[in-house]
Every structure is written in C-alpha cells, then in structure tokens.
Motif scaffolding. Structure first.
Motif, PDB file in Angstrom:
ATOM      1  N   VAL A  46      62.284  -9.403  37.902  1.00  0.00           N
ATOM      2  CA  VAL A  46      63.528  -8.708  37.575  1.00  0.00           C
ATOM      3  C   VAL A  46      63.228  -7.216  37.561  1.00  0.00           C
ATOM      4  N   VAL A  47      64.009  -6.448  38.325  1.00  0.00           N
ATOM      5  CA  VAL A  47      63.880  -4.992  38.350  1.00  0.00           C
ATOM      6  C   VAL A  47      64.982  -4.436  37.455  1.00  0.00           C
ATOM      7  N   VAL A  48      64.591  -3.644  36.453  1.00  0.00           N
ATOM      8  CA  VAL A  48      65.529  -3.174  35.431  1.00  0.00           C
ATOM      9  C   VAL A  48      65.532  -1.654  35.351  1.00  0.00           C
ATOM     10  N   ASP A  49      66.729  -1.065  35.431  1.00  0.00           N
ATOM     11  CA  ASP A  49      66.887   0.336  35.066  1.00  0.00           C
ATOM     12  C   ASP A  49      67.131   0.322  33.559  1.00  0.00           C
ATOM     13  N   PRO A  50      66.273   0.940  32.759  1.00  0.00           N
ATOM     14  CA  PRO A  50      66.416   0.843  31.302  1.00  0.00           C
ATOM     15  C   PRO A  50      67.599   1.607  30.730  1.00  0.00           C
ATOM     16  N   ARG A  51      68.311   2.359  31.539  1.00  0.00           N
ATOM     17  CA  ARG A  51      69.483   3.092  31.050  1.00  0.00           C
ATOM     18  C   ARG A  51      70.744   2.308  31.389  1.00  0.00           C
ATOM     19  N   LEU A  52      71.017   1.312  30.553  1.00  0.00           N
ATOM     20  CA  LEU A  52      72.172   0.438  30.744  1.00  0.00           C
ATOM     21  C   LEU A  52      73.227   0.735  29.692  1.00  0.00           C
ATOM     22  N   SER A  78      63.183   3.647  37.191  1.00  0.00           N
ATOM     23  CA  SER A  78      63.865   4.747  36.522  1.00  0.00           C
ATOM     24  C   SER A  78      63.355   6.074  37.057  1.00  0.00           C
ATOM     25  N   TRP A  79      64.019   7.146  36.616  1.00  0.00           N
ATOM     26  CA  TRP A  79      63.591   8.484  36.990  1.00  0.00           C
ATOM     27  C   TRP A  79      62.346   8.853  36.207  1.00  0.00           C
ATOM     28  N   PRO A  80      61.349   9.471  36.849  1.00  0.00           N
ATOM     29  CA  PRO A  80      60.142   9.890  36.131  1.00  0.00           C
ATOM     30  C   PRO A  80      60.440  11.065  35.204  1.00  0.00           C
ATOM     31  N   GLY A  81      59.526  11.295  34.291  1.00  0.00           N
ATOM     32  CA  GLY A  81      59.666  12.428  33.390  1.00  0.00           C
ATOM     33  C   GLY A  81      60.483  12.124  32.154  1.00  0.00           C
ATOM     34  N   ASP A  84      61.222   6.659  29.525  1.00  0.00           N
ATOM     35  CA  ASP A  84      61.436   5.280  29.964  1.00  0.00           C
ATOM     36  C   ASP A  84      60.135   4.537  30.236  1.00  0.00           C
ATOM     37  N   GLU A  85      59.188   5.212  30.886  1.00  0.00           N
ATOM     38  CA  GLU A  85      57.943   4.534  31.229  1.00  0.00           C
ATOM     39  C   GLU A  85      57.239   4.066  29.965  1.00  0.00           C
ATOM     40  N   HIS A  86      57.141   4.938  28.974  1.00  0.00           N
ATOM     41  CA  HIS A  86      56.468   4.568  27.731  1.00  0.00           C
ATOM     42  C   HIS A  86      57.259   3.505  26.979  1.00  0.00           C
ATOM     43  N   PHE A  96      56.147   0.038  36.399  1.00  0.00           N
ATOM     44  CA  PHE A  96      57.131   1.105  36.463  1.00  0.00           C
ATOM     45  C   PHE A  96      57.195   1.623  37.893  1.00  0.00           C
ATOM     46  N   VAL A  97      58.405   1.755  38.431  1.00  0.00           N
ATOM     47  CA  VAL A  97      58.610   2.301  39.762  1.00  0.00           C
ATOM     48  C   VAL A  97      59.573   3.475  39.626  1.00  0.00           C
ATOM     49  N   PRO A  98      59.181   4.686  40.050  1.00  0.00           N
ATOM     50  CA  PRO A  98      60.080   5.835  39.931  1.00  0.00           C
ATOM     51  C   PRO A  98      61.191   5.802  40.977  1.00  0.00           C
ATOM     52  N   LYS A  99      62.419   6.066  40.537  1.00  0.00           N
ATOM     53  CA  LYS A  99      63.553   6.136  41.455  1.00  0.00           C
ATOM     54  C   LYS A  99      63.422   7.312  42.415  1.00  0.00           C
ATOM     55  N   SER A 100      62.599   8.282  42.078  1.00  0.00           N
ATOM     56  CA  SER A 100      62.454   9.465  42.929  1.00  0.00           C
ATOM     57  C   SER A 100      61.680   9.167  44.207  1.00  0.00           C
ATOM     58  N   ASP A 101      61.018   8.021  44.298  1.00  0.00           N
ATOM     59  CA  ASP A 101      60.317   7.675  45.534  1.00  0.00           C
ATOM     60  C   ASP A 101      61.321   7.531  46.675  1.00  0.00           C
ATOM     61  N   ALA A 102      60.901   7.888  47.865  1.00  0.00           N
ATOM     62  CA  ALA A 102      61.739   7.683  49.052  1.00  0.00           C
ATOM     63  C   ALA A 102      61.962   6.183  49.213  1.00  0.00           C
ATOM     64  N   PRO A 103      63.100   5.776  49.774  1.00  0.00           N
ATOM     65  CA  PRO A 103      63.409   4.344  49.858  1.00  0.00           C
ATOM     66  C   PRO A 103      62.280   3.453  50.382  1.00  0.00           C
TER      67      PRO A 103
END
Length: 131
Positions: A46-52, A78-81, A84-86, A96-103
């Motif tokens: 399951v891939v989750v964006d923690p900002r729901l 999620s977005w890095p920085g 969320d990661e912690h 953790f996978v950053p949303k800022s990565d290219a597709p």
C-alpha cells in the motif's frame, strides 16, 4: 495509492501498470476507503500519502494498516523536507518515496522498495499494490 489528489492516484496507477512488476488493485482518496479496499483485496503493498483529510497526517492509517494487515508492505509517498518521513518510520512504514522524484524514478523506487519488501515477506508476495 492512498492520496487525496485524484490526479496523483490516477497518474501513478497508470505509470505502475506500464511495467510487468506490479498490478494495481485499488485506489483510495481517504483512510476509510483504504481500509475498506485492503479488507477486500488484501494487497501486498500500500502506497500512502500521509497528508490525508480524514487522518492525522496519515500516521493513524499506517498504524492501523500495520495492525490489521501485518504482511502488507506500507510505503509512504510524500514531499521531502517535511516531518512525514520521520512520522512514517515511527508509524512502522516500510519505506519512503519522495514525490519530488521524476515519474520514472518514482516508479522505479516504488517497484524497488516493494520488491525488496516482498522478498522478505513470509507469504512471498503477489506483486499487487494498492494504489
């Protein structure tokens, strides 16, 4: 993927289904929908964006997924920085996978993390992903 933004969910699902490694079995916009889908589908990942909108930064969802579906791999997207990661690590997420990565990089990282986690999974995994 559990993400409040339909465009993110749909785009990522399409990208993930372009390869042969993973099968997308569902999509949810909020925590309640994610739990319902997981109960029906029991995905390997399951891939989750923690900002729901319905959960305190997604930590409660991740904790509930870990409790109810212990063999399911939970990846945070999620977005890095941000914290969320912690928060994700404290909530027992598997990665953790950053949303800022290219597709293409984003997909590669999800496939890589999911593959490593599935190799360690007692069930061996089916390669399906909740998206």
């Amino acid at each position: 993927m559990v993400d409040a933004d339909r465009r993110v969910r749909d785009s990522l699902a399409e990208l993930l289904e372009m390869g042969d490694e993973l099968e997308v079995v569902g999509r949810a916009a909020h925590a309640g929908g994610a739990i319902e889908l997981c109960t029906e589908q029991v995905p390997d990942v399951v891939v989750v964006d923690p900002r729901l909108p319905d959960v305190d930064a997604g930590r409660a969802l991740i904790t509930e997924l870990r409790a109810r579906f212990p063999d399911t791999i939970v990846l945070v997207l999620s977005w890095p920085g941000r914290d969320d990661e912690h928060a994700a690590m404290r909530a027992l997420a598997d990665g953790f996978v950053p949303k800022s990565d290219a597709p293409p990089e984003l997909v590669r990282r999800i496939v890589e993390l999911a593959g490593h986690a599935l190799e360690r999974s007692p069930s061996g995994g089916r390669g399906t992903i909740e998206c």
